[in-house]
Design an enzyme around this catalytic site. Structure first.
Site, PDB file in Angstrom:
ATOM      1  N   GLU A 193      48.248  65.124  65.230  1.00 38.33           N
ATOM      2  CA  GLU A 193      49.538  64.617  65.335  1.00 38.33           C
ATOM      3  C   GLU A 193      49.945  65.547  66.338  1.00 38.33           C
ATOM      4  O   GLU A 193      50.026  66.820  66.076  1.00 38.33           O
ATOM      5  CB  GLU A 193      50.097  64.832  63.826  1.00 38.33           C
ATOM      6  N   LYS A 204      50.257  74.105  60.893  1.00 40.45           N
ATOM      7  CA  LYS A 204      51.128  73.969  61.905  1.00 40.45           C
ATOM      8  C   LYS A 204      52.623  74.364  61.356  1.00 40.45           C
ATOM      9  O   LYS A 204      53.241  74.695  62.071  1.00 40.45           O
ATOM     10  CB  LYS A 204      50.970  72.532  62.243  1.00 40.45           C
ATOM     11  N   ARG A 230      38.021  72.803  55.807  1.00 42.38           N
ATOM     12  CA  ARG A 230      38.720  73.340  56.975  1.00 42.38           C
ATOM     13  C   ARG A 230      38.273  74.451  57.391  1.00 42.38           C
ATOM     14  O   ARG A 230      37.557  75.282  56.597  1.00 42.38           O
ATOM     15  CB  ARG A 230      40.081  73.298  56.588  1.00 42.38           C
TER      16      ARG A 230
HETATM   17  P1  ATP Z   1      48.319  70.620  59.415  1.00 44.35           P
HETATM   18  O1  ATP Z   1      48.198  70.354  57.990  1.00 44.35           O
HETATM   19  O2  ATP Z   1      48.731  72.086  59.521  1.00 44.35           O
HETATM   20  O3  ATP Z   1      49.654  69.681  59.900  1.00 44.35           O
HETATM   21  P2  ATP Z   1      46.691  68.773  60.154  1.00 44.35           P
HETATM   22  O4  ATP Z   1      45.376  68.568  59.918  1.00 44.35           O
HETATM   23  O5  ATP Z   1      47.745  67.754  59.853  1.00 44.35           O
HETATM   24  O6  ATP Z   1      47.355  70.466  60.353  1.00 44.35           O
HETATM   25  P3  ATP Z   1      46.416  67.335  62.858  1.00 44.35           P
HETATM   26  O7  ATP Z   1      47.049  67.385  64.153  1.00 44.35           O
HETATM   27  O8  ATP Z   1      46.519  66.074  61.939  1.00 44.35           O
HETATM   28  O9  ATP Z   1      46.782  68.503  61.666  1.00 44.35           O
HETATM   29  O10 ATP Z   1      44.814  67.506  62.887  1.00 44.35           O
HETATM   30  C1  ATP Z   1      43.970  66.868  63.906  1.00 44.35           C
HETATM   31  C2  ATP Z   1      42.704  67.129  63.327  1.00 44.35           C
HETATM   32  O11 ATP Z   1      42.037  68.113  63.087  1.00 44.35           O
HETATM   33  C3  ATP Z   1      42.306  66.244  62.013  1.00 44.35           C
HETATM   34  O12 ATP Z   1      41.219  65.494  62.043  1.00 44.35           O
HETATM   35  C4  ATP Z   1      42.188  67.406  61.046  1.00 44.35           C
HETATM   36  O13 ATP Z   1      41.411  67.154  59.786  1.00 44.35           O
HETATM   37  C5  ATP Z   1      41.581  68.621  61.793  1.00 44.35           C
HETATM   38  N1  ATP Z   1      41.861  70.058  61.485  1.00 44.35           N
HETATM   39  C6  ATP Z   1      43.173  70.236  61.290  1.00 44.35           C
HETATM   40  N2  ATP Z   1      43.121  71.566  60.681  1.00 44.35           N
HETATM   41  C7  ATP Z   1      41.989  71.937  60.650  1.00 44.35           C
HETATM   42  C8  ATP Z   1      41.082  73.261  60.364  1.00 44.35           C
HETATM   43  N3  ATP Z   1      41.663  74.148  59.890  1.00 44.35           N
HETATM   44  N4  ATP Z   1      39.815  73.064  60.227  1.00 44.35           N
HETATM   45  C9  ATP Z   1      39.248  71.790  60.847  1.00 44.35           C
HETATM   46  N5  ATP Z   1      39.665  70.870  61.074  1.00 44.35           N
HETATM   47  C10 ATP Z   1      41.083  70.714  61.109  1.00 44.35           C
HETATM   48 MG    MG Z   2      47.508  65.771  59.833  1.00 48.83          MG
END
Ligand code: ATP
Ligand code: MG
Length: 562
Positions: free
Chosen positions: A35, A270, A260
């Site tokens: 995102e 984020k 994660r």
């Molecule tokens: P946040 O929860 O901080 O907003 P997010 O998971 O929503 O982070 P995205 O931009 O949606 O962030 O993530 C893009 C991809 O990266 C998704 O497939 C997510 O599962 C993966 N991802 C995000 N954070 C991690 C992490 N800490 N470890 C592994 N994969 C991750």
């Molecule tokens: Mg997300």
């Protein structure tokens, strides 16, 4: 660029089996679905390595799809940062896609669900909907709008899309089961009204799909085979499967969850990273203390080290935090094999060689790499009768285990001569300001012809030739290993490390680095790994960021105090 193939984890085993059986009737296709509401971080690197890696290893393709269905937090600046960081990591996507481009197609799918009695317009508020959803032990109660006719639902949905209603007036919900054991399946909201400007679609839409609706269907529209996501989406898998099935996709993608990446002494949410930036606790998304890829890069870490770390952590089914030492180890391991060694004095103390010929300057040859690094090269380092050494390398009254310079003591200057300290000069307040030493001309190159030994070897620079520089000594951003789970709802900002950055002005570095491009990496011998700051360092204003120390200093402290 070639990357070593990582070991077979449970996801790769699954993909290998599906690949062998031809289960999907199409090539393997993965996606990375960020995102665009923040800069990519070390956790994203793990997901990127996994998705891009699998596509490459199994002869498939990978989509970079921006999951940009939330108009209020997304920005083109983040899109650019994400693309840049993926390329920096060494990966290329096959297609660049945007979920917001599917708004029309997603809406058609929603209309289809309504037509088949699988979705309805609810006019309860979101608070009411939440309240009527029941609990894990009690079923939800149906909204009074649940049995609206298909015709009425279609009419309302169309008018919602046209912008006839204010935010919150209606939502579209799936019609599944209000007693479902999985709370997510209790008629989840699929669309809500948001009169908001979208960074790509402008004001074309005022009806926005929710994550569950947009995400799985975007995967299906693209023909993804393996949709890999993190564990917190485990419960969402049922709605994912329900939606792609109800929408009529043949051989729809399958969601698999993995743990994660969570690194000790930092945060990867984020929302929290954004707060650090917005509240000025760091200098920006690319502050070298941030776990963002832009921060990590500015700190001097290479893409290879990040990949090695992400692969080394592996793909697990259950959550686990990764120790900071594992991160530093990956960074150090990589830098050790690639960067030249040079001399830099952090906290200069003047040394005058009383028997060195006045005005003489020698050029001493110094190799860039130690014997165990398979790289070659050397430079000349000027040596003269006035030098600087590090204040820490001298003690007037040394304890037993101190093998460096002290009154009457002889040490080796790295690549240079043996020197002996004869006299300690102090200022009025008793501070040591200069050492008077003798050098032994017969020890050029660091060995005495008579075979006598010295216990210590210290680094130095020539006072007249050294370049002034600023060192930025970075440390961990937080003082506790897990800032995400503090007792009593304590805020994560309360455990920020107040000493995460120490600026040292007036360090002295050997002149050979003076014309290197910004972003050059070094090991300052006996000090640590450094990079010249890509933004702030210029030929006459040298600024170096400490990437990592030579060994785990926190570990050392622990063993010392135990
Ligand atoms: P946040 O929860 O901080 O907003 P997010 O998971 O929503 O982070 P995205 O931009 O949606 O962030 O993530 C893009 C991809 O990266 C998704 O497939 C997510 O599962 C993966 N991802 C995000 N954070 C991690 C992490 N800490 N470890 C592994 N994969 C991750
Ligand atoms: Mg997300």
């Amino acid at each position: 660029m070639t990357h070593p193939a990582p070991r077979l984890d449970f996801i790769r085993e699954k993909v290998a089996a599906d690949h062998a059986s031809g289960r999907f009737g199409r090539a393997i296709m993965t996606r990375f679905p960020p995102e665009p509401n923040g800069f990519p971080h070390i956790g994203h690197a793990k997901s990127i390595c996994l998705n891009f890696g699998i596509a490459r290893e199994f002869g498939g393709t990978v989509n970079l799809r921006f999951d940009d269905t939330n108009p209020t937090t997304e920005d083109i600046r983040y899109v650019e940062a994400i693309k840049h960081d993926i390329e920096w990591l060494g990966f290329r996507w096959d297609r660049e896609l945007y979920a917001s481009d599917y708004f029309e197609q997603l809406f058609e799918i929603a209309v289809g669900l309504v037509e088949r009695g699988k979705a309805y317009v609810d006019s309860e508020t979101e608070a009411e909907i939440r309240e009527h959803r029941g609990t894990v032990t009690t079923p939800g109660t149906p909204s009074r709008h649940r049995d609206r006719s298909v015709a009425e639902n279609l009419d309302l949905l169309e008018r919602m899309k046209r912008g006839e209603f204010p935010d919150g007036a209606h939502v579209l919900r799936a019609k599944i089961d209000l007693a479902h054991p999985n709370m997510i399946m209790r008629d989840p909201v699929l669309y809500r009204i948001r009169h908001a400007h979208h960074y790509r679609r402008g004001d074309a839409w005022c009806l926005y799909p929710l994550y569950d609706f947009a995400h799985g269907l975007s995967d299906a529209i693209e023909g993804i085979t393996h949709s890999l996501c993190t564990l917190e989406f485990k419960d969402n898998r049922e709605i994912y499967d329900w939606l792609v099935r109800e929408a009529g996709f043949a051989a729809p993608p399958e969601q698999t969850e993995f743990a994660r990446l969570e690194l000790d002494f930092t945060v990867v949410s984020k929302r929290k990273l954004l707060r650090l930036v917005n509240d000025g606790h760091v200098a920006g998304w690319d502050d070298p203390r941030m776990p963002t890829l832009s921060g990590i890069r500015r700190r001097g870490v290479t893409a290879e080290a990040v990949r090695a770390f992400a692969e080394g952590v592996g793909v697990a089914r259950s959550p686990a935090r990764t120790e900071w030492a594992a991160w530093e180890h990956a960074v150090r391991d990589d830098l050790n094999m690639r960067v030249p060694r040079v001399l830099c004095v952090v906290n200069p103390l003047k040394v005058v060689l009383t028997n060195y010929p006045a005005g003489q300057v020698e050029q001493l040859e110094a190799p860039y790499y130690p014997h165990d690094v398979p790289k070659t090269g050397s430079r000349l380092v000027p040596f003269s009768g006035e030098l600087y050494i590090d204040r820490d390398d001298f003690m007037e009254d040394p304890p037993k285990k101190f093998f460096r310079l002290a009154p009457g003591r002889e040490v080796r200057l790295r690549y240079g001569y043996f020197i002996t300290c004869d006299e300690v000069i102090k200022n009025g307040s008793g501070e040591v300001v200069e050492l008077r030493c003798r050098y032994d001309p017969a020890t050029r190159g660091g060995n005495a012809p008579d075979g006598r030994k010295v216990q210590g070897t210290i680094h130095w620079v020539s006072a007249a030739h050294a370049l002034d520089c600023e060192l930025r000594l970075y440390d961990r951003l937080f003082t506790v290993a897990d800032p995400d789970s503090l007792p009593d709802g304590q805020d994560f900002l309360s455990v920020l490390n107040p000493n995460s950055l120490e600026v040292v002005p007036g360090a002295k570095v050997e002149p050979s680095v003076g014309n290197d491009p910004a972003g050059s990496r070094y090991q300052f011998e006996r000090v640590g790994y450094f990079v010249s700051d890509p933004l702030d360092s210029r030929p006459n204003v040298l600024v170096f960021n400490r990437t990592v120390g030579l060994r785990d200093s926190w570990q050392k402290e622990k063993t010392r105090s135990s």
